[in-house]
Enzyme design. Structure first.
Site, PDB file in Angstrom:
ATOM      1  N   GLN A 154     -14.433  18.574 -27.433  1.00 18.30           N
ATOM      2  CA  GLN A 154     -14.085  19.736 -28.243  1.00 18.30           C
ATOM      3  C   GLN A 154     -13.225  19.343 -29.427  1.00 18.30           C
ATOM      4  O   GLN A 154     -12.562  18.303 -29.423  1.00 18.30           O
ATOM      5  CB  GLN A 154     -13.303  20.761 -27.406  1.00 18.30           C
ATOM      6  CG  GLN A 154     -13.986  21.224 -26.154  1.00 18.30           C
ATOM      7  CD  GLN A 154     -13.147  22.208 -25.361  1.00 18.30           C
ATOM      8  OE1 GLN A 154     -12.043  22.589 -25.758  1.00 18.30           O
ATOM      9  NE2 GLN A 154     -13.666  22.631 -24.218  1.00 18.30           N
TER      10      GLN A 154
ATOM     11  N   HIS B 251     -10.699  21.833 -32.306  1.00 17.47           N
ATOM     12  CA  HIS B 251     -10.256  23.180 -32.643  1.00 17.47           C
ATOM     13  C   HIS B 251      -9.913  23.243 -34.131  1.00 17.47           C
ATOM     14  O   HIS B 251      -9.419  22.265 -34.706  1.00 17.47           O
ATOM     15  CB  HIS B 251      -9.043  23.565 -31.809  1.00 17.47           C
ATOM     16  CG  HIS B 251      -9.246  23.377 -30.337  1.00 17.47           C
ATOM     17  ND1 HIS B 251     -10.246  24.003 -29.634  1.00 17.47           N
ATOM     18  CD2 HIS B 251      -8.590  22.598 -29.431  1.00 17.47           C
ATOM     19  CE1 HIS B 251     -10.191  23.637 -28.372  1.00 17.47           C
ATOM     20  NE2 HIS B 251      -9.195  22.783 -28.221  1.00 17.47           N
TER      21      HIS B 251
ATOM     22  N   GLU C 244      -2.770  21.992 -28.874  1.00 14.42           N
ATOM     23  CA  GLU C 244      -2.402  22.074 -27.464  1.00 14.42           C
ATOM     24  C   GLU C 244      -1.682  20.819 -26.991  1.00 14.42           C
ATOM     25  O   GLU C 244      -1.832  19.739 -27.572  1.00 14.42           O
ATOM     26  CB  GLU C 244      -3.641  22.330 -26.601  1.00 14.42           C
ATOM     27  CG  GLU C 244      -4.732  21.291 -26.741  1.00 14.42           C
ATOM     28  CD  GLU C 244      -6.066  21.767 -26.178  1.00 14.42           C
ATOM     29  OE1 GLU C 244      -6.475  22.912 -26.484  1.00 14.42           O
ATOM     30  OE2 GLU C 244      -6.709  20.993 -25.440  1.00 14.42           O
TER      31      GLU C 244
ATOM     32  N   HIS D 272     -11.508  15.744 -28.394  1.00  9.10           N
ATOM     33  CA  HIS D 272     -10.865  15.426 -27.126  1.00  9.10           C
ATOM     34  C   HIS D 272     -11.687  15.975 -25.974  1.00  9.10           C
ATOM     35  O   HIS D 272     -12.516  16.881 -26.151  1.00  9.10           O
ATOM     36  CB  HIS D 272      -9.437  15.991 -27.069  1.00  9.10           C
ATOM     37  CG  HIS D 272      -9.390  17.488 -27.156  1.00  9.10           C
ATOM     38  ND1 HIS D 272      -9.591  18.167 -28.338  1.00  9.10           N
ATOM     39  CD2 HIS D 272      -9.181  18.443 -26.210  1.00  9.10           C
ATOM     40  CE1 HIS D 272      -9.500  19.475 -28.125  1.00  9.10           C
ATOM     41  NE2 HIS D 272      -9.258  19.662 -26.839  1.00  9.10           N
TER      42      HIS D 272
ATOM     43  N   ARG E 232     -17.674  22.631 -30.001  1.00  7.47           N
ATOM     44  CA  ARG E 232     -18.030  21.633 -28.984  1.00  7.47           C
ATOM     45  C   ARG E 232     -18.823  20.486 -29.597  1.00  7.47           C
ATOM     46  O   ARG E 232     -19.589  20.673 -30.539  1.00  7.47           O
ATOM     47  CB  ARG E 232     -18.806  22.290 -27.849  1.00  7.47           C
ATOM     48  CG  ARG E 232     -17.947  23.272 -27.057  1.00  7.47           C
ATOM     49  CD  ARG E 232     -18.705  23.950 -25.935  1.00  7.47           C
ATOM     50  NE  ARG E 232     -17.784  24.806 -25.168  1.00  7.47           N
ATOM     51  CZ  ARG E 232     -17.484  26.053 -25.491  1.00  7.47           C
ATOM     52  NH1 ARG E 232     -18.040  26.597 -26.567  1.00  7.47           N
ATOM     53  NH2 ARG E 232     -16.637  26.740 -24.761  1.00  7.47           N
TER      54      ARG E 232
END
Length: 389
Positions: A84, A86, A121, A248, A267
């Protein structure tokens, strides 16, 4: 003010059937348990266990509060998650606005931007070992890996020749595009076959990890993308920070994950779900380099602070070995979520206290400090910018 909160585990197929149950001291439910969401995100808000029957988003709204800028999770992976990336905040706003204008339903399988926020994150390992992939390796390592796995194959040699470009990020972007679009299918097949033959050498552990991925996702071009990424092994208490654009995938282990309150995911393989290759390439940070581990600072009171360079969230970890020791203060500025992960800890504020067995959590608001008592391990999640000195 402090109130207990809880949520049911989400049963994604990659989840571990035992890890979260073992943490919480209960019998497994019989299906994969992948994540427990502890926040007010509308996708799965936590329950407030105060008899009100409200979810945390409704509870905060009733009190006149604003939505939390972060989402805390317990994550337990028994098999690899998808690769993925983001978007940045600007990319998320632009992409969300575009899909809204196009009338793409927010729950559509092919929707990329379900909200207008970014999603950096942090993951902190709770298991003795937590394995992940994060960020692109340097070109020299990638070339050596491809050579070790299938260096004699003509299609793989062609891929390697493209890695000699003067612009490494551009070379990697082109390579990922070729892999995920199907243009390099013969090279993907040769590399997957080569993974099964490779048993030793300088990259033996890295190759073994990707071999395991290939057995879960046979024929998926994301297997080769995984080979391009840094393999990271976190020990308990070690952390990884994933900023916008960084590719990641979490492979295995139990951890505490804290992120900005978003559900935007592009993705890049290892999934049956929608892969939008052009949009992924537009978001992807292809700069090669070391994996972005995040080391905590430590206060005199013994609080470990994981503070990534973003304002959305910060995470504090408190470990106490003696129940009789003086309470450990943790500064808070605004709403916070406290999660216990070991031992028998109690969280106390000005007018109340709450015992937190492992795997349980509480929502705190209207306090400048919380105090951790007992012997155990506790994490405190809140918005960024708070000092624990």
């Amino acid at each position: 003010m402090i109130v207990p909160i809880s949520n049911a585990p989400r049963d994604y197929a990659w989840g571990d059937p035992r890890a979260i149950a073992d943490l919480q001291g209960r019998e497994p439910g019989g299906s994969p348990e992948a994540e427990v969401w502890l926040g007010d995100h509308p996708g799965d808000p936590a329950e407030v266990d105060d008899g009100s029957g409200l979810t945390l988003d409704a509870w905060i709204a009733r009190a006149g509060g604003r939505p939390l800028p972060f989402l805390l999770k317990i994550l337990a992976a028994a098999s690899p998650l998808s690769i993925q990336a983001h978007p940045s905040l600007a990319q998320a706003r632009e992409g969300f606005a575009a899909e809204e204008a196009q009338g793409v339903p927010r729950d559509a399988a092919h929707r990329n931007y379900r909200d207008d926020n970014h999603k950096p994150e942090v993951i902190v390992a709770l298991s003795d070992e937590f394995q992940a992939l994060a960020g692109f390796r340097v070109l020299e390592q990638i070339d050596a890996l491809l050579d070790a796995v299938a260096g004699q194959d003509a299609a793989v040699r062609a891929l390697r020749e493209g890695l000699t470009a003067s612009d490494p990020a551009a070379a990697l972007r082109e390579l990922v595009g070729a892999l995920l679009s199907g243009e390099a299918s013969s090279a993907v097949a040769a590399i997957e076959a080569g993974l099964e033959l490779q048993a030793s050498g300088a990259f033996a552990d890295d190759i073994a990890a990707v071999r395991d991925i290939a057995r879960v996702y046979p024929g998926d071009p994301g297997v080769v993308v995984a080979l391009l990424l840094n393999r990271v092994v976190l020990r308990r208490g070690e952390a990884l920070f994933v900023p916008a654009g960084m590719p990641h995938a979490y492979l295995s282990g139990l951890g505490v994950e804290l992120m900005a309150a978003s559900d935007n995911v592009l993705r890049g393989g290892l999934t049956p779900k929608h892969v939008d290759v052009p949009e992924l390439l537009a978001v992807l940070d292809c700069a090669p380099g070391a994996a972005p581990r995040l080391s905590p600072s430590r206060s005199e009171a013994g609080v470990e602070a994981f503070t990534p360079p973003i304002p959305d969230f910060a995470l504090a970890r408190v470990r106490r070995t003696g129940a009789a020791a003086a309470a450990t203060p943790v500064a808070v500025a605004g709403p916070a979520i406290v999660l216990a992960t070991a031992g028998a800890a109690t969280v106390r504020c000005a007018a109340a206290s709450l015992a937190l067995p492992p795997g349980s959590a509480a929502f705190v608001d209207g306090e400048s400090e919380v105090f951790i008592e007992g012997a155990g391990e506790v994490f405190v999640a809140q918005a960024g910018g708070v000092s624990h000195d």
